[in-house]
Enzyme design. Structure first.
Site, mmCIF file in Angstrom:
data_model
loop_
_atom_site.group_PDB
_atom_site.id
_atom_site.type_symbol
_atom_site.label_atom_id
_atom_site.label_comp_id
_atom_site.label_asym_id
_atom_site.label_seq_id
_atom_site.Cartn_x
_atom_site.Cartn_y
_atom_site.Cartn_z
ATOM 1 N N LYS A 1 -3.479 -1.754 14.352
ATOM 2 C CA LYS A 1 -2.624 -0.830 15.085
ATOM 3 C C LYS A 1 -3.041 -0.768 16.554
ATOM 4 O O LYS A 1 -4.224 -0.752 16.865
ATOM 5 C CB LYS A 1 -2.656 0.541 14.408
ATOM 6 C CG LYS A 1 -1.818 0.516 13.121
ATOM 7 C CD LYS A 1 -1.854 1.812 12.372
ATOM 8 C CE LYS A 1 -3.166 2.024 11.721
ATOM 9 N NZ LYS A 1 -3.401 1.434 10.444
ATOM 10 N N GLU B 1 0.821 -1.217 0.000
ATOM 11 C CA GLU B 1 0.000 0.000 0.000
ATOM 12 C C GLU B 1 0.856 1.268 0.000
ATOM 13 O O GLU B 1 2.031 1.237 0.361
ATOM 14 C CB GLU B 1 -0.925 0.009 1.212
ATOM 15 C CG GLU B 1 -0.172 0.009 2.534
ATOM 16 C CD GLU B 1 -0.950 0.666 3.658
ATOM 17 O OE1 GLU B 1 -1.362 1.826 3.495
ATOM 18 O OE2 GLU B 1 -1.121 0.029 4.716
#
Ligand code: PSU
Ligand code: MN
Length: 302
Positions: free
Chosen positions: A157, A23
């Site tokens: 995350k 990405e």
């Protein structure tokens, strides 16, 4: 043309050579310069070293590209104000001939469109803390529910609400599996404190799992959670401290929406004096390598 597949990526896909998507949001918004450019190049190299072809995905002048070239990766790493694009933002970037860095949601979407089945990143987006008030749940989750791409990541995350994110993935029907572990990794930390129902022991088993999805009529992606070894993780006490101050600062500044994740990652780097960057880089490279391994195994099965 609003979608373009890089020459080497297109050739690899035609010949059944393994391809791994990477990405661009983590290049433009997840890491500071110059580490972002170094990591972007190293991730491509890691994929090549394992026998697959890297396809870094992003939007350049309104063209969604599966396989950015070197100059385009440099553009993602250095240009000011590159918009962060989730899947829903892609049509606007195309219509306005804008550049754009693609999140997990947008990258997975474009990868699947081009026929790429493996994708590596650091950590997924997910349910933010306080989401019961803010409704801030990353589009990454819904995208993985409806996009047939396997994402190798180190969990979500750690700035997020991890158990809520796992619940949300379950509700959406996204298969989640640990690579050689039954503990869900915590991004900067090896273990988020939450467990998984399934683990995979090798790349071949992961490849068979990916192959079985369409055969079973399941249109979802797959989350392959790859933890950092414990001796490489961020010191848990330092993590705890940085997390607390980062979240406090977020609230003080009233930051919302797409700016939340980049702000927290940046603040984390400052609070840990760069330690979080070292760990983030390691995570990305390890995941790129594992995704390539699985892509190679998948090509061998076909
Ligand atoms: N993983 C990283 N660094 C990042 C991201 C993931 O190691 O910067 C990015 C991904 O692009 C992911 C996005 O899709 O953060 C999530 O943003 P949000 O929470 O706004 O959906
Ligand atoms: Mn969000």
């Amino acid at each position: 043309m609003s979608l373009e597949v890089g020459a080497d990526v297109g050739e690899a896909l035609d010949r059944g050579v393994p391809v791994v998507a990477l990405e661009s949001t983590l290049i433009s918004h997840g890491l500071p310069h110059p580490q972002n450019l170094e990591v972007a190049r190293e991730a491509e190299r890691a994929v090549r070293d394992e026998g697959a072809v890297p396809a870094t995905i992003g939007v350049v002048s309104g063209v969604a590209k599966v396989g950015l070239d070197e100059a385009e990766i440099e553009l993602m790493a250095t240009a000011e104000g590159i918009p962060k694009l989730s899947a829903r933002d892609l049509p606007f970037a195309v219509a306005k001939k804008s550049h754009g860095a693609t999140t997990v949601a947008a990258t997975a979407h474009l990868a699947a469109l081009a026929g790429v089945r493996l994708f590596a990143t650091g950590g997924l987006g997910g349910v933010h803390r306080e989401a019961s008030e803010s409704w801030d749940v990353s589009a990454d989750l819904a995208a993985l529910a409806g996009t047939p791409v396997a994402v190798v990541c180190s969990g979500v995350k750690s700035i997020l609400d991890v158990p809520a994110t796992l619940e949300c993935l379950e509700t959406l029907g996204v298969p989640v599996v640990g690579f050689r572990t039954l503990r869900f990794p915590g991004f900067y930390l090896s273990d988020s404190g939450f467990s998984l129902h399934w683990s995979l022991q090798c790349a071949e088993e992961a490849a068979r799992t990916i192959q079985s999805l369409p055969a079973l009529g399941l249109a979802s992606g797959l989350v392959v959670a790859n933890p950092l070894p414990e001796d490489e993780q961020l010191d848990p006490a330092l993590h705890e401290r940085a997390l607390r101050t980062s979240l406090e600062e977020l609230e003080r500044r009233g930051i919302h929406g797409g700016d939340v994740t980049p702000f927290l990652l940046d603040h984390f780097a400052a609070e840990t004096e760069g330690e979080s960057l070292r760990v983030n880089r390691l995570i990305i490279l390890r995941n790129a390598r594992l995704a390539a391994h699985i892509a190679v195994a998948l090509s061998a099965l076909d």
